[in-house]
Scaffold this active site. Structure first.
Site, PDB file in Angstrom:
ATOM      1  N   LYS A   7      -4.810  -2.153   0.926  1.00 31.41           N
ATOM      2  CA  LYS A   7      -5.735  -1.468   1.829  1.00 31.41           C
ATOM      3  C   LYS A   7      -6.561  -0.501   1.008  1.00 31.41           C
ATOM      4  CE  LYS A   7      -3.021  -1.641   6.096  1.00 31.41           C
ATOM      5  NZ  LYS A   7      -2.114  -0.866   6.989  1.00 31.41           N
TER       6      LYS A   7
ATOM      7  N   MET F   1      -4.514   6.477  -0.719  1.00 25.48           N
ATOM      8  CA  MET F   1      -5.165   5.165  -0.715  1.00 25.48           C
ATOM      9  C   MET F   1      -5.795   4.912  -2.075  1.00 25.48           C
ATOM     10  SD  MET F   1      -7.495   3.597   2.298  1.00 25.48           S
ATOM     11  CE  MET F   1      -6.007   3.402   3.272  1.00 25.48           C
ATOM     12  N   PRO F   2      -5.741   3.741  -2.675  1.00 21.54           N
ATOM     13  CA  PRO F   2      -5.310   2.470  -2.104  1.00 21.54           C
ATOM     14  C   PRO F   2      -3.812   2.429  -1.745  1.00 21.54           C
ATOM     15  CG  PRO F   2      -6.532   2.134  -4.172  1.00 21.54           C
ATOM     16  CD  PRO F   2      -6.240   3.586  -4.054  1.00 21.54           C
ATOM     17  N   LEU F   3      -3.516   1.692  -0.671  1.00 19.07           N
ATOM     18  CA  LEU F   3      -2.145   1.460  -0.238  1.00 19.07           C
ATOM     19  C   LEU F   3      -1.799  -0.005  -0.464  1.00 19.07           C
ATOM     20  CD1 LEU F   3      -2.181   3.237   3.264  1.00 19.07           C
ATOM     21  CD2 LEU F   3      -1.494   4.207   1.073  1.00 19.07           C
ATOM     22  N   GLN F  40      -0.470   4.213  -3.630  1.00 22.11           N
ATOM     23  CA  GLN F  40       0.875   4.183  -3.040  1.00 22.11           C
ATOM     24  C   GLN F  40       1.299   2.734  -2.864  1.00 22.11           C
ATOM     25  OE1 GLN F  40       0.717   7.492   0.218  1.00 22.11           O
ATOM     26  NE2 GLN F  40       2.863   7.100  -0.271  1.00 22.11           N
TER      27      GLN F  40
END
Lengths: 62, 62, 62, 62, 62, 62
Positions: A7, F1-3, F40
């Protein structure tokens, strides 16, 4: 499998996505020992108004 | 972490998203005791034709 | 719908989960105006060795 | 619950989505024995440049 | 791809999972026209204390 | 983020997870240009009976 979901805030170029797909796949194969072809990645692009940290939308600044 | 994903039918205003991000974050901090800054939220907006309940698309009525 | 997923390090009590479920639901209803019964929440509990930030596992310290 | 998420390359017609929602719901009810109304489905449509297998974007060919 | 995630309360037998995997795959192939081998499914089993509807944990009754 | 979420069959060692977390993070930072600390990762471990390809459970052989 492995299945990877990334994401990320929208706005990356296709070159960035291409490089990320290749390098993340290599990183997983190196550590897990699965076939390269087994790694699937999907990228979920998010608008800044759809992400928050600490209760504050990214579109409102961080 | 905690990481929160909220799937919702598209069409909310930014004010609704802003309020939801703040209040959901507060609700988690209150109950879990983590730092406010640790809470990340992402909102996935879905078209009514991409959601179904009981085998029927939301865009076909419920 | 709304559907909420909360990813969190394992080890919360059922009282914490109960409170979080109630308060997160209220936070969404307040801002989005949906019926309370429409909000579904699932909690994904993660071991510290299955979460990383900045390339470092939580189980290795942060 | 059950909650079903289907990730798929974008470009399906609403008739395909309608049929998929009905048939996937029936498949779950048949095997799990839950009420039809309990099954929720959401469809996440992905651009070909946001999906990769074997380190290669779908938009670059497979 | 298509990638299917099914979230369900824990406690299904392997026969139920086997039937669900086969029938959900068939339901998708029938409607989308993709190769059977392209459909991947993962099942996330959840404890009743990790699912809530209307702000109330499943483990507290519905 | 990015996740990043990585779904993988259970049974990896902590050394494999540690290496994967570091190398996947590096792969994303290299291509996207975000701070290392912003990445993460969570790992969802799945039993072979909870994964299927082509309508067949991994626990039944592939």
């Amino acid at each position: 499998m492995p299945l990877v979901t990334i994401k990320i805030i929208e706005g990356r170029t296709i070159e960035q996505k291409r490089g990320m797909a290749k390098d993340v796949t290599d990183a997983i194969v190196k550590n897990v020992g699965c076939p390269t072809a087994a790694v699937q990645i999907d990228i979920i692009e998010l608008k800044a108004e759809n992400v928050a940290q600490g209760g504050k939308l990214f579109s409102d600044g961080q």
